[in-house]
Design an enzyme around this catalytic site. Structure first.
Site, PDB file in Angstrom:
ATOM      1  N   LYS A   1       0.849  -1.195   0.000  1.00 43.97           N
ATOM      2  CA  LYS A   1       0.000   0.000   0.000  1.00 43.97           C
ATOM      3  C   LYS A   1       0.878   1.236   0.000  1.00 43.97           C
ATOM      4  O   LYS A   1       2.047   1.179   0.363  1.00 43.97           O
ATOM      5  CB  LYS A   1      -0.880   0.022   1.265  1.00 43.97           C
ATOM      6  CG  LYS A   1      -1.832  -1.135   1.369  1.00 43.97           C
ATOM      7  CD  LYS A   1      -3.043  -0.916   0.506  1.00 43.97           C
ATOM      8  CE  LYS A   1      -3.998  -2.098   0.628  1.00 43.97           C
ATOM      9  NZ  LYS A   1      -5.060  -2.055  -0.376  1.00 43.97           N
TER      10      LYS A   1
ATOM     11  N   HIS B   1      12.783  -3.155  -3.237  1.00 42.99           N
ATOM     12  CA  HIS B   1      12.066  -3.415  -4.489  1.00 42.99           C
ATOM     13  C   HIS B   1      12.789  -4.542  -5.232  1.00 42.99           C
ATOM     14  O   HIS B   1      14.020  -4.517  -5.325  1.00 42.99           O
ATOM     15  CB  HIS B   1      12.042  -2.136  -5.333  1.00 42.99           C
ATOM     16  CG  HIS B   1      11.213  -2.271  -6.565  1.00 42.99           C
ATOM     17  ND1 HIS B   1       9.830  -2.209  -6.528  1.00 42.99           N
ATOM     18  CD2 HIS B   1      11.556  -2.498  -7.857  1.00 42.99           C
ATOM     19  CE1 HIS B   1       9.365  -2.384  -7.767  1.00 42.99           C
ATOM     20  NE2 HIS B   1      10.391  -2.555  -8.576  1.00 42.99           N
TER      21      HIS B   1
HETATM   22  C1  GAR Z   1       9.741  -8.878  -1.931  1.00 41.75           C
HETATM   23  O1  GAR Z   1      10.258  -9.492  -3.075  1.00 41.75           O
HETATM   24  C2  GAR Z   1       9.761  -7.376  -2.080  1.00 41.75           C
HETATM   25  O2  GAR Z   1      10.871  -6.904  -2.783  1.00 41.75           O
HETATM   26  C3  GAR Z   1       8.512  -7.148  -2.875  1.00 41.75           C
HETATM   27  O3  GAR Z   1       7.565  -8.030  -2.300  1.00 41.75           O
HETATM   28  C4  GAR Z   1       8.242  -9.170  -1.787  1.00 41.75           C
HETATM   29  C5  GAR Z   1       7.845  -9.361  -0.334  1.00 41.75           C
HETATM   30  O4  GAR Z   1       8.361 -10.549   0.173  1.00 41.75           O
HETATM   31  N1  GAR Z   1       8.102  -5.780  -2.798  1.00 41.75           N
HETATM   32  C6  GAR Z   1       7.582  -5.103  -3.803  1.00 41.75           C
HETATM   33  O5  GAR Z   1       7.337  -5.595  -4.879  1.00 41.75           O
HETATM   34  C7  GAR Z   1       7.278  -3.641  -3.492  1.00 41.75           C
HETATM   35  N2  GAR Z   1       7.091  -2.892  -4.697  1.00 41.75           N
HETATM   36  P1  GAR Z   1       8.388 -10.819   1.745  1.00 41.75           P
HETATM   37  O6  GAR Z   1       6.979 -10.544   2.283  1.00 41.75           O
HETATM   38  O7  GAR Z   1       8.728 -12.269   1.866  1.00 41.75           O
HETATM   39  O8  GAR Z   1       9.413  -9.927   2.361  1.00 41.75           O
END
Ligand code: GAR
Length: 199
Positions: free
Chosen positions: A94, A112
């Site tokens: 969010k 990211h």
């Molecule tokens: C991660 O790969 C993070 O980089 C990405 O969501 C995943 C969360 O994993 N974030 C995004 O894409 C933000 N734009 P996690 O819940 O296991 O940390």
């Protein structure tokens, strides 16, 4: 700001990056106390990780409040109550309220799953990023830790880590490789930021 700083971690999902931050604190590699985990969903597995570590949790959903303004007020009150110094977004899906970004200017970070400025912006998150990297035929991808400002994936880059992209990669295999790098660079980047900001 005295060390260890008080850190809030914002999540929406599995929370493996949260876990990496928890582990880094335990290993003495991150000069922070994770005092609060904020989740945009009540079913995020990361909440279980937080509870296991006896970290307080707060499910923040704007729709639970009569107006977005009241929601944002409530969030800032909670952050004040915990005297939070830094906020780390870790898979938080969010937008962070503008008044929080304003108040914590240069103290809100995000991770990211791509080499920004490539594959950033609205709609570019999670598997969408890896699908786009594969569709473009890139030979390299990675992860970026950056400061958060009012524009998606836009703030100053603190640290990046690269991984190769293989011909037989799927979004899942690429995501897994990128995630390993995320877990290394996020604690490292945060420690750098925290130490660079000591007054
Ligand atoms: C991660 O790969 C993070 O980089 C990405 O969501 C995943 C969360 O994993 N974030 C995004 O894409 C933000 N734009 P996690 O819940 O296991 O940390």
């Amino acid at each position: 700001m005295s060390l260890p700083v008080k850190l809030a971690v914002f999540i929406s999902g599995s929370g493996t990056n949260l876990q990496a931050l928890i582990d880094a604190v335990k290993a003495g590699k991150l000069s922070a106390r994770i005092t609060l985990v904020v989740s945009s969903r009540d079913d995020a597995f990361g909440l279980e990780r937080a509870k296991k570590e006896k970290i307080d949790t707060f499910v923040f959903r704007v729709k639970d409040f009569p107006t977005p303004d009241k929601a944002e007020n409530h969030l800032t009150t909670i952050l004040d109550k915990y005297q939070i110094d830094y906020i780390a977004l870790a898979g938080y899906m969010k937008m962070v309220p503008a008044r929080v970004i304003e108040k914590y200017r240069s103290r809100v970070t995000n991770i990211h799953p791509a080499l920004l400025p490539n594959y950033g912006g609205k709609g570019m998150y999670g598997h969408f990023v890896h699908e786009a990297v594969l569709a473009a035929g890139d030979r390299e991808s990675g992860a970026t830790v950056h400061l958060v400002d009012e524009i998606y994936d836009h703030g100053n880059i603190l640290l990046q880590g690269k991984v190769p992209v293989y011909a037989n990669d799927t979004p899942d295999t690429l995501a897994e490789r990128v995630l390993q790098v995320e877990h290394q660079i996020y604690p490292e980047a945060l420690e750098k930021l925290i130490r660079g900001n000591i007054n």
